[in-house]
Structure formats: structure tokens, C-alpha cells
Design a protein around this motif. Structure first.
Motif, short mmCIF file in Angstrom:
data_model
loop_
_atom_site.label_atom_id
_atom_site.label_comp_id
_atom_site.label_asym_id
_atom_site.label_seq_id
_atom_site.Cartn_x
_atom_site.Cartn_y
_atom_site.Cartn_z
N THR A 328 3.13 15.74 3.44
CA THR A 328 2.31 14.60 3.79
C THR A 328 1.00 14.59 3.01
OG1 THR A 328 3.25 14.69 6.02
CG2 THR A 328 1.27 13.35 5.72
N GLY A 329 0.81 13.56 2.22
CA GLY A 329 -0.43 13.40 1.47
C GLY A 329 -0.45 14.11 0.14
N THR A 330 0.53 14.99 -0.10
CA THR A 330 0.57 15.72 -1.36
C THR A 330 1.74 15.23 -2.21
OG1 THR A 330 -0.33 17.65 -0.23
CG2 THR A 330 0.62 18.01 -2.40
N LEU A 331 2.94 15.34 -1.66
CA LEU A 331 4.11 14.76 -2.32
C LEU A 331 4.26 13.29 -1.95
CD1 LEU A 331 6.67 17.67 -1.78
CD2 LEU A 331 5.40 17.13 -3.87
N THR A 332 3.77 12.94 -0.78
CA THR A 332 3.87 11.55 -0.32
C THR A 332 2.49 10.90 -0.31
OG1 THR A 332 3.60 12.13 2.01
CG2 THR A 332 5.86 12.13 1.12
N GLN A 333 2.46 9.59 -0.04
CA GLN A 333 1.21 8.84 -0.13
C GLN A 333 0.36 8.92 1.14
OE1 GLN A 333 2.20 4.80 -1.35
NE2 GLN A 333 3.71 5.55 -2.82
N PRO A 515 6.25 7.16 1.78
CA PRO A 515 7.03 7.33 0.55
C PRO A 515 6.42 8.34 -0.41
CG PRO A 515 5.72 5.34 0.41
CD PRO A 515 5.45 5.93 1.77
N PRO A 516 7.26 8.86 -1.32
CA PRO A 516 6.74 9.81 -2.32
C PRO A 516 5.73 9.11 -3.24
CG PRO A 516 9.14 9.83 -2.27
CD PRO A 516 8.70 8.66 -1.47
N ARG A 517 4.81 9.88 -3.77
CA ARG A 517 3.91 9.36 -4.81
C ARG A 517 4.76 9.03 -6.04
NH1 ARG A 517 -1.63 10.61 -4.61
NH2 ARG A 517 -2.26 11.61 -2.68
N LEU A 518 4.40 7.97 -6.72
CA LEU A 518 5.20 7.46 -7.82
C LEU A 518 5.37 8.48 -8.94
CD1 LEU A 518 3.77 3.82 -8.02
CD2 LEU A 518 5.90 4.57 -6.94
N GLU A 519 4.29 9.24 -9.23
CA GLU A 519 4.32 10.14 -10.39
C GLU A 519 4.90 11.52 -10.07
OE1 GLU A 519 0.88 10.97 -7.93
OE2 GLU A 519 1.63 9.11 -8.77
N LEU A 552 13.11 13.29 -4.35
CA LEU A 552 12.29 13.91 -5.39
C LEU A 552 13.06 14.98 -6.17
CD1 LEU A 552 8.93 14.36 -3.44
CD2 LEU A 552 9.42 12.71 -5.25
N ASN A 553 14.34 15.16 -5.85
CA ASN A 553 15.18 16.18 -6.49
C ASN A 553 14.70 17.61 -6.23
OD1 ASN A 553 16.94 14.29 -7.61
ND2 ASN A 553 15.72 14.05 -9.47
N ILE A 554 14.09 17.80 -5.07
CA ILE A 554 13.70 19.15 -4.66
C ILE A 554 14.89 19.85 -4.02
CG2 ILE A 554 12.25 20.49 -3.06
CD1 ILE A 554 10.06 18.41 -3.49
N ALA A 555 15.64 19.11 -3.20
CA ALA A 555 16.82 19.65 -2.52
C ALA A 555 17.98 18.68 -2.69
CB ALA A 555 16.53 19.88 -1.05
N THR A 556 19.17 19.21 -2.72
CA THR A 556 20.37 18.37 -2.89
C THR A 556 21.30 18.44 -1.69
OG1 THR A 556 21.45 20.21 -4.04
CG2 THR A 556 20.35 18.56 -5.41
N ASP A 648 -6.34 14.08 -5.77
CA ASP A 648 -5.21 14.27 -4.86
C ASP A 648 -3.86 14.03 -5.52
OD1 ASP A 648 -7.18 14.70 -3.05
OD2 ASP A 648 -6.37 13.39 -1.50
N ASN A 649 -3.77 14.31 -6.81
CA ASN A 649 -2.57 13.98 -7.57
C ASN A 649 -1.76 15.24 -7.87
OD1 ASN A 649 -0.67 13.06 -9.45
ND2 ASN A 649 -2.08 11.57 -10.30
N PHE A 650 -0.52 15.28 -7.39
CA PHE A 650 0.35 16.43 -7.63
C PHE A 650 0.52 16.68 -9.13
CE2 PHE A 650 4.49 18.44 -8.27
CZ PHE A 650 4.48 19.46 -7.33
N SER A 651 0.52 15.60 -9.93
CA SER A 651 0.71 15.74 -11.38
C SER A 651 -0.42 16.51 -12.03
CB SER A 651 0.83 14.35 -12.02
OG SER A 651 1.95 13.67 -11.50
N THR A 652 -1.60 16.49 -11.41
CA THR A 652 -2.72 17.25 -11.95
C THR A 652 -2.41 18.74 -11.94
OG1 THR A 652 -4.25 15.57 -11.16
CG2 THR A 652 -5.21 17.69 -11.72
#
Length: 887
Positions: A328-333, A515-519, A552-556, A648-652
């Protein structure tokens, strides 16, 4: 455990009264017994403490010993130079740590929340720190919870607990429940509300049962205090290196001293020479260079929206091979969003909604009108679910203000947790519409017809099955499903409350999720390519967590997901054995998060933990590097983290990992360059004394080369342009030596530089003293000339060798001789300084050197090119071997 006690028992145990609350005397008594409702925190480090913390390092200890020994043998200038290096290193580290703390303080909110309590029979507003156990606390929407509270009364109360439990949606609370099971997670304690969470809907009254450090958040604060910080991989490697160099320096000094005594040399001369060898073995500039390179990396990271609180965190990111991320808030918005809708017997993405279709338009109008939240560009208030519904209206220009003006509300039945429905009555031309929204199971039971393709039709069993099938499909994707229905009435005043929600006409469904963050998806893919495993840790339910993880392709597969309740049944050993197959941890507590991080670390992984909530703080501290969110992150999380992301961007994080990898590679280049140069000095002195020759270098020469000639190229290598393909490689093993894959380069070039230095010494002695001169007994004037040549060749060959260090297999011509302008500048500066030392008479006298002739300089230039030529030839063979391995 307060959640499994009745309200009467709670009031009795705390000597409180629902009608009157606590008396003034009781408040004072409870204050003295329980203390103020605030955390006890450690005193922040002073500048002096930060300074001395920088000195707690093995290399610094060795340098201090070298400084003392230099002073003992009369080399006062050497001692002063070493102490200056130590001072610079400590000041740079202290300034960076202080800067980071100051930047972090700027992110903190300074406001103190208030609390409504009943005392002496009167409701009063007081600072939250004055709340004591036994206080009767009034809770209403929009107010932060001041302490841990056992509910006594509640009316449609919803609490946003994401900061504590990680749950992405507000939790319904019910004071009437008494929970008997003692193993209930925080997120499922429906009759309790906790400090620092937020009431988003409804109201309640409760009795304060825990304050300050006794609250659930206080327990987390205690965990942070007891968890000790660990060394980073680089710190461990440098400490190990310091020990090796220290032992090597002592061993070499003793051996040389013994050899000299056996050769009947003067004891004092041999003692000074032995100290020279010890100085030669230690790269004095290394601690300062590492600190400066890390500080430069910190400045780069600030430009990339990351505040580094401690210098080594930059490098640690480069060795990370597992990222444990809060959801929550990290992978998602951290923002509930409608993603699907069902209308006209069709399930579709919300982007495909046709606002010109009467049925679909009425669905949106229903969700906007039957709604008590507000949502505009300037502010959003109310329940996140209702805000998400208003956002859809805004998207299709059906704002709440305009829609309410066109269809004013004339009646309502508020949401009730038993009915799980909310209804409003709004004016539509000459009639009124009853608009109802809520849980689909309850809503369908009240519907007799359906609004389908602009026609009112009977709600047949077949149509009901179709609606439920769409609902289940959305639920399977972890969407929160809400249904909408209506009916038209001519006279709303004639409706009784029991008649409002009868014989409704079904309109449609909407499904929403955080929802997941776009990036994020692309960033996780980069992590996979780089050999970095991403693991999700969340307080949400299993299905919700898996849906996001799958997207997010973390788990299948669901088998890769485990809940907190299942974790409790596993021993530490069982968790460690199965940790490699798990990708998602759902419904977990702060204690679980720490347990997970430690299990992953036990497999020799370098773990990064990202998060923003209070519940993330212990695991942020337990990880090798904790990364907190700067915007949405709580102060507790920021305080526990090594790095704070201002966007707050995971991509950072991925950018930081890339930067960290390049920084480690550059530090490795600097370390190997410095030690290979020092090895050259040791080889030249060791062999000369072993052969019975006069010393080719003095202690002053060695110190000058170590601190001046070597330092600038080493710094320039520390800021070498990054490898573009660095993220296509897997992280290094944390157990690998700092010299892995580079030992041959180090030893070979050390011997090469040493031999070339001795060749220059012999050349100077023979040219200026004659071919028959004895190297063990050289006249002072000739010795100075020979030492000057050896000193200059040592310096120039090391400067030339710095070009070899840019890449172990690629030619300097393919990567660009001038692509690192700092290195070229440092080589030019080094040659210029060496020229000045030899040329300016007062300085030349201080260093005991002689002015070189033109022929001497030509000799120096030619011999200095030897390391480049030989290394370029060796690189041809290395590239050939690498190609064979790839093929």
C-alpha cells in the motif's frame, strides 16, 4: 488483551465511568501512574558524537598508529599529514550525516493532534499527549485516534489503518463484538481502534486502554530502540582490508628490521626504514577517498529524489539482491480507484464506459449522488471508497456539485454496517429517484427489476446469475464490488423508511482496487533482469495481495503467497527453508515483517525493505537498507530508514541500485589502484633491502606519493562514468572478496611498478655514479639523484597505471582515453606537482631530491608508458577468454 473483554470489564478495570468519564483527581493519578501519552525517544546525536562515530574504523586506527610511529622517529610532517587526512575523513562523514538529518526533519509535520474526551461529566478538547488510560474518548470522522481505545459505542465507524496494519481500505468497527480468540491480528480486532489511525466515517465512543509506549505503535517504537544497526557490505570489506593491511604492515616491518640487523646495518636506520615500509603498506588516503566518493554519490541521489541518511547506504543499495516492498502506497497508489463496471449485461473496463448511454450514465449519477464524500482538485474528504466513486464522476464531468444542484437530495437512509447499504432520495424533474448502493448480495435481494439497454425488465433468475457471475469475476481479481439500484417515486414524502429500499431496479456494478503505480511493473522487470528478487509484504488480505502481485509479475501462483496466520504456525527454521519459494506475505504484523526480513538475510541475501507506515519501521531497521517514502511515509518510518524517497516512487529505488552498483565498482577501482601502487612501493623497498642496496625511497617520498600522487587519480576513478550495462548483471555475492577477479591485476601491477622503480634507481646510480658503483654504498649526492629518479618514476608509473584501472578487459582506447576528464586532469596535476617538488629549491631540499635533466625526463616518460603497453597486451588475452566463455 482488551479486545476479548466486555466493555463493562474494561470500565471496571480502569476505574472509569461512561457517563462522567474520569474526575480531575483520577486524571492526575493516572498521569503519575502511566505517564504522558507520548513516546520516549533517544536523544539525537550531537555533532561531536557524529564526528567521533566516523573515527570508529579499523583503517583509522591503523592510520593513528602510523601517525604516532612517524612522530616517534622524528617524521613530524608525515604525522601531521596523516592526522589531517583522518580529520578530513571524519568531517566529511559528519557533515553528510548532519545534512541528511536536517533534510529529514524538514519532512516532518509539526502539528500535535487534539482529542475529545469526557471528564467530570463534560466533553472537552485536550492535547492528545494529555490522554490517560480510563479516559472516555469521543471519535468522529476526520479525527486521528489519540491512543489505543476499546470501543463502547459505534455507529457506522470506519478507521483508516494502513499506517499501522498496511490494510488499503478503511476497516469497519463494531463496539458490540467481544472476541474470544487470543490469536487475532490487529487488522481483525474490530472492537479496537489504535493510536495514529484515522476515523474516515461514522462516529464512536471508547475508553482509552493504552497510551504512549504501551500502545501498539509504542511497541513498534520499542522494537526500533532494541534493534542494533549492522555494518554494510562495504564497511565489512574495508574493515577486513584494514586488518589485513595492518597485519601486513607489522609483518613486513619486522621482517625488514630483522634482515637489516642480520646485514649489520645501523639499528636506528633500520627502524626508520621499517616504519617507511609500514607507511608504504597502508594507503593513507583510502578512508577519505571512500568517504568523498560516497558523498558525491549522495549528491547524485538527492538529484534523483532520494535523501541518503548515512553514506554507506549508497553502496549497500548496489549489492541488494532482494527488495521486500510494502504494497500500500509503495507498489500501489494508496488510492482506491474504480477499474471495472458491469452494465447492460456486459462487464467492461471503466475506460470503455459510454456516458451517453442512459443506463451507464444513471450508474455514475447513482454513485455520485448516493455519496457523502467530497472530491475536487483542491481537497478530498470522506471514505476512500466513496472518493473513488466521485473521481469517476469527475472523469465524466458529473461532478458532485453540479449533479447535486441538478438533482438535490431530499431524503436519505445512511449507511449501516448490518444492511451494508446506503440510500438517498433525489429530485429528477417531476418525480424523485431512490438511489441505493452497497453490497451486491444484500442489494440483489431488494431488486425485482433491471434497467437493461434503456428498458425496465423483470429480474429473472438467469439475469441474477449473470450479475453474480460478473461480481464473482471481479472479486476473483481482488476488486471491491459495489452494486447500484434505483426506483422512481412520484411523492417521496409519502415513503416510509421501510418502503425506501423495496422493489428496486438494478442498474449495475463497479469494481475498485488500490491499483499498482504505473511505472512499478517496468521497474520490477528491470530488477528481474538484474538478478534482484522483489517480494511483497502487506497487511492486506491474501487475494488482494496476490491480485496486485500477479499484475506486477511478482508472483504467478497462489502457492507463492502466505498469510500471517500461516507464518505463526511455522518455526524460524521452517520459514528459512521455504523462504526462497515465497513471493507474497499477506495479513502480516510488524513482528512478522522483521521475522521475514531476518529469514531472507539468513540465506546470505542483502535485503532492502521499502515502506511508509509505522508498521514498516521495525523491518526497515532490520533490513540491510531501509527505504522510506518521503511524502506519504510516517515520521517513525523515516526515522528508521537509511534512505528516504522524496517522490515516493518505487522506480527511484532501481535508479539508486544502479547508482550504488556503479559506486561500488568505482570504489573497488580506487582501492585496487591504491593497493597495487602501495604494493609497488613495498616491492621496491623490500627487494632493495633484501639485496643489501641503499633505500631507493625515503618515508617522505612514499607519503607524498600515497597522499598526493595517488589520491587525485583514485578520486577520479571514484567518479568514473558508470557502466551502461550494469543493470544487466547480477548483484555481487556479499561474501565475495573486494578483490574478486582483480587479484592478478593488483599483484602483477604491484610488482611491475616496483621493478620499474628499482630500474630507475639503478639507472640513476649507474649513470651518475659509474657502472662500477656499489649499490649498497652509494655516495650521498649520487644516492639523492638515484632516489629522485626512482621517486619520479614511481609517481609517473602510478599515474599512468590509473588509466589501466578504468576497465579490466576493455582497452582505454575503446572506452575513450578522455571520457573521464577528472582522471586526465588528475594525471596532469600529478605530473605538474611532481615537477614542482623536484624543481623548486626549498621544496626539493625538504624532500631530499635533485633537479632532473632533460634526458632524465625522457627516461621517465618512456618507462612510465610501460604499464599501459603491457596492460593493453594483457587485455587482448582477457577479451579473447571472455569471448570464448560467452560462445
Amino acid at each position: 488483551m482488551w479486545f476479548n473483554k466486555t466493555t463493562e470489564d474494561v470500565l471496571t478495570l480502569l476505574n472509569s465511568n461512561l457517563d462522567n468519564g474520569l474526575s480531575s483527581e483520577q486524571v492526575e493519578d493516572h498521569k503519575s501512574k502511566y505517564g504522558l501519552n507520548k513516546f520516549t525517544t533517544k536523544k539525537p546525536k550531537t555533532k561531536v558524537q557524529m564526528f567521533f562515530a566516523q573515527l570508529n574504523d579499523m583503517m583509522i586506527y591503523i592510520l593513528l598508529v602510523a601517525a604516532i610511529l612517524s612522530a616517534v622517529v622524528g617524521e613530524t610532517s608525515d604525522s601531521i599529514i596523516i592526522l589531517i587526512v583522518i580529520l578530513i575523513n571524519a568531517i566529511v562523514g559528519m557533515i553528510q550525516e548532519a545534512k541528511a538529518e536536517k533534510a529529514l526533519d524538514a519532512l516532518k509535520e509539526l502539528s500535535t493532534p487534539k482529542a475529545l474526551v469526557k471528564r467530570n461529566g463534560v466533553i472537552v478538547e485536550i492535547p492528545s499527549e494529555d490522554v490517560v488510560p480510563g479516559d472516555i474518548v469521543i471519535i468522529d470522522a476526520g479525527r486521528y485516534i489519540p491512543c489505543d481505545i476499546r470501543l463502547i459505542e459505534s455507529a457506522n465507524l470506519k478507521i483508516e489503518e494502513s499506517a499501522l496494519t498496511g490494510e488499503s481500505v478503511p476497516v469497519d468497527k463494531d463496539s458490540g463484538i467481544t472476541l474470544e480468540n487470543e490469536d487475532i491480528s490487529l487488522g481483525d480486532q474490530k472492537n479496537m481502534v489504535f493510536m495514529s489511525t484515522l476515523a474516515t466515517y461514522g462516529r464512536g465512543i471508547g475508553v482509552a486502554v493504552a497510551t504512549g509506549m504501551d500502545t501498539e505503535i509504542g511497541k513498534i517504537a520499542k522494537m526500533l530502540d532494541t534493534d542494533e544497526s549492522e555494518q554494510t557490505p562495504l564497511q565489512k570489506k574495508l574493515e577486513q582490508l584494514g586488518k589485513y593491511l595492518g597485519f601486513a604492515a607489522i609483518a613486513i616491518s619486522i621482517i625488514m628490521f630483522v634482515v637489516g640487523i642480520l646485514q649489520n646495518r645501523d639499528i636506528l636506520d633500520m627502524f626508520i626504514t621499517s616504519i617507511s615500509l609500514a607507511v608504504a603498506a597502508i594507503p593513507e588516503g583510502l578512508p577519505a577517498i571512500v568517504t568523498i566518493v560516497l558523498a558525491i554519490g549522495v549528491q547524485k541521489m538527492i538529484k534523483q529524489n532520494a535523501i541518503i541518511r548515512k553514506l554507506p547506504a549508497v553502496e549497500t543499495l548496489g549489492s541488494v539482491n532482494v527488495i521486500c516492498s510494502d504494497k500500500t502506497g509503495t507498489l500501489t497508489q494508496n488510492k482506491m480507484t474504480v477499474t471495472k463496471f458491469y452494465c447492460n449485461n456486459n462487464l467492461n473496463d471503466i475506460e470503455n464506459l459510454n456516458i451517453d448511454d442512459p443506463v451507464e450514465k444513471l450508474l455514475i449519477e447513482n454513485l455520485v449522488l448516493c455519496n457523502d464524500a467530497t472530491s475536487s482538485e483542491d481537497s478530498k474528504t470522506g471514505d476512500p471508497t466513496e472518493i473513488a466513486l466521485l473521481d469517476i464522476g469527475n472523469k465524466y464531468n458529473l461532478t458532485k456539485l453540479d449533479t447535486n444542484n441538478n438533482h438535490p437530495r431530499v431524503g436519505e437512509i445512511p449507511f449501516d454496517s448490518d444492511r451494508k447499504l446506503m440510500s438517498t432520495i433525489n429530485k429528477y424533474s417531476n418525480e424523485s429517484f431512490v438511489l441505493t448502493k452497497g453490497a451486491i448480495d444484500n442489494l440483489l435481494n431488494l431488486c425485482t427489476k433491471i434497467y437493461l439497454n434503456n428498458e425496465i425488465k423483470d429480474l429473472t433468475t438467469e439475469l441474477k446469475d449473470s450479475i453474480l457471475k460478473a461480481s464473482y469475476k471481479m472479486s476473483d481479481d481482488a476488486l471491491r464490488v459495489l452494486g447500484a439500484a434505483y426506483k422512481a417515486v412520484e411523492d417521496s414524502t409519502a415513503l416510509t423508511e421501510d418502503d425506501v429500499e423495496k422493489n428496486l431496479i438494478f442498474i449495475g456494478l463497479v469494481g475498485m482496487i488500490d491499483p499498482p503505480r504505473l511505472e512499478v511493473k517496468d521497474s520490477i522487470e528491470i530488477c528481474k533482469t538484474s538478478g534482484i528478487k522483489t517480494i511483497m509484504i502487506t497487511g492486506d488480505h491474501k487475494n488482494t495481495a496476490f491480485a496486485i502481485a500477479k499484475e506486477l509479475n511478482i508472483a504467478t501462483d497462489l502457492s507463492q503467497v502466505i498469510s500471517g496466520a500461516e507464518l505463526d504456525k511455522m518455526s524460524d527454521e521452517e520459514l528459512t527453508n521455504s523462504i526462497d519459494t515465497l513471493r507474497v506475505f499477506a495479513r502480516v504484523s510488524p513482528e512478522h515483517k522483521v521475522k521475514i526480513v531476518k529469514a531472507i538475510k539468513s540465506k546470505d541475501n542483502i535485503v532492502s525493505m521499502t515502506g511508509d507506515g509505522v508498521n514498516d519501521a521495525p523491518s526497515l531497521k532490520a533490513a540491510d537498507i531501509g527505504v522510506a517514502m518521503g511524502i506519504t511515509g510516517t515520521d517513525v518510518a523515516k526515522g528508521a530508514a537509511d534512505m528516504v524517497l522524496t517522490d515516493d516512487n518505487f522506480s527511484t529505488i532501481v535508479s539508486a541500485i544502479k547508482e550504488g552498483r556503479n559506486i561500488f565498482n568505482n570504489i573497488k577501482k580506487s582501492v585496487i589502484f591504491l593497493i597495487s601502487c602501495n604494493a609497488g612501493e613495498i616491492v621496491s623497498l623490500f627487494l632493495a633491502i633484501l639485496l643489501g642496496w641503499a633505500a631507493p625511497l625515503s618515508a617522505t617520498h612514499i607519503l607524498w606519493v600515497n597522499l598526493i600522487t595517488d589520491t587525485f587519480p583514485a578520486l577520479a576513478l571514484g567518479v568514473d562514468p558508470g557502466d551502461k550495462d550494469i543493470m544487466n548483471k547480477h548483484p555481487r555475492n556479499s561474501k565475495d572478496s573486494l578483490f574478486k577477479g582483480s587479484m592478478f591485476t593488483l599483484i602483477f601491477n604491484g610488482f611491475l611498478i616496483g621493478f620499474l622503480t628499482l630500474i630507475a634507481f639503478v639507472y640513476g646510480a649507474k649513470v651518475y655514479g659509474g657502472s662500477d658503483i656499489t649499490l649498497s654504498n652509494i655516495p650521498d649526492k649520487i644516492l639523492i639523484h638515484a632516489q629522485t629518479l626512482a621517486f619520479t618514476v614511481l609517481s609517473s608509473t602510478q599515474l599512468a597505471h590509473s588509466l589501466n584501472m578504468r576497465n579490466e578487459s576493455k582497452s582505454i582506447f575503446s572506452i575513450g582515453v578522455f571520457s573521464n576528464k577528472y582522471l586526465i586532469s588528475s594525471i596532469i596535476l600529478g605530473l605538474l606537482l611532481q615537477f614542482l617538488v623536484i624543481t623548486i629549491p626549498p621544496i626539493a631540499t625538504l624532500f631530499g631530491v635533485y633537479k632532473l635533466t632533460l634526458n632524465d625526463w625522457i627516461f621517465v616518460l618512456l618507462i612510465s608508458l610501460v604499464p599501459i603497453i603491457i596492460n593493453e597486451i594483457l587485455k587482448i588475452f582477457k577479451r579473447s577468454n571472455e569471448k570464448k566463455v560467452r560462445d
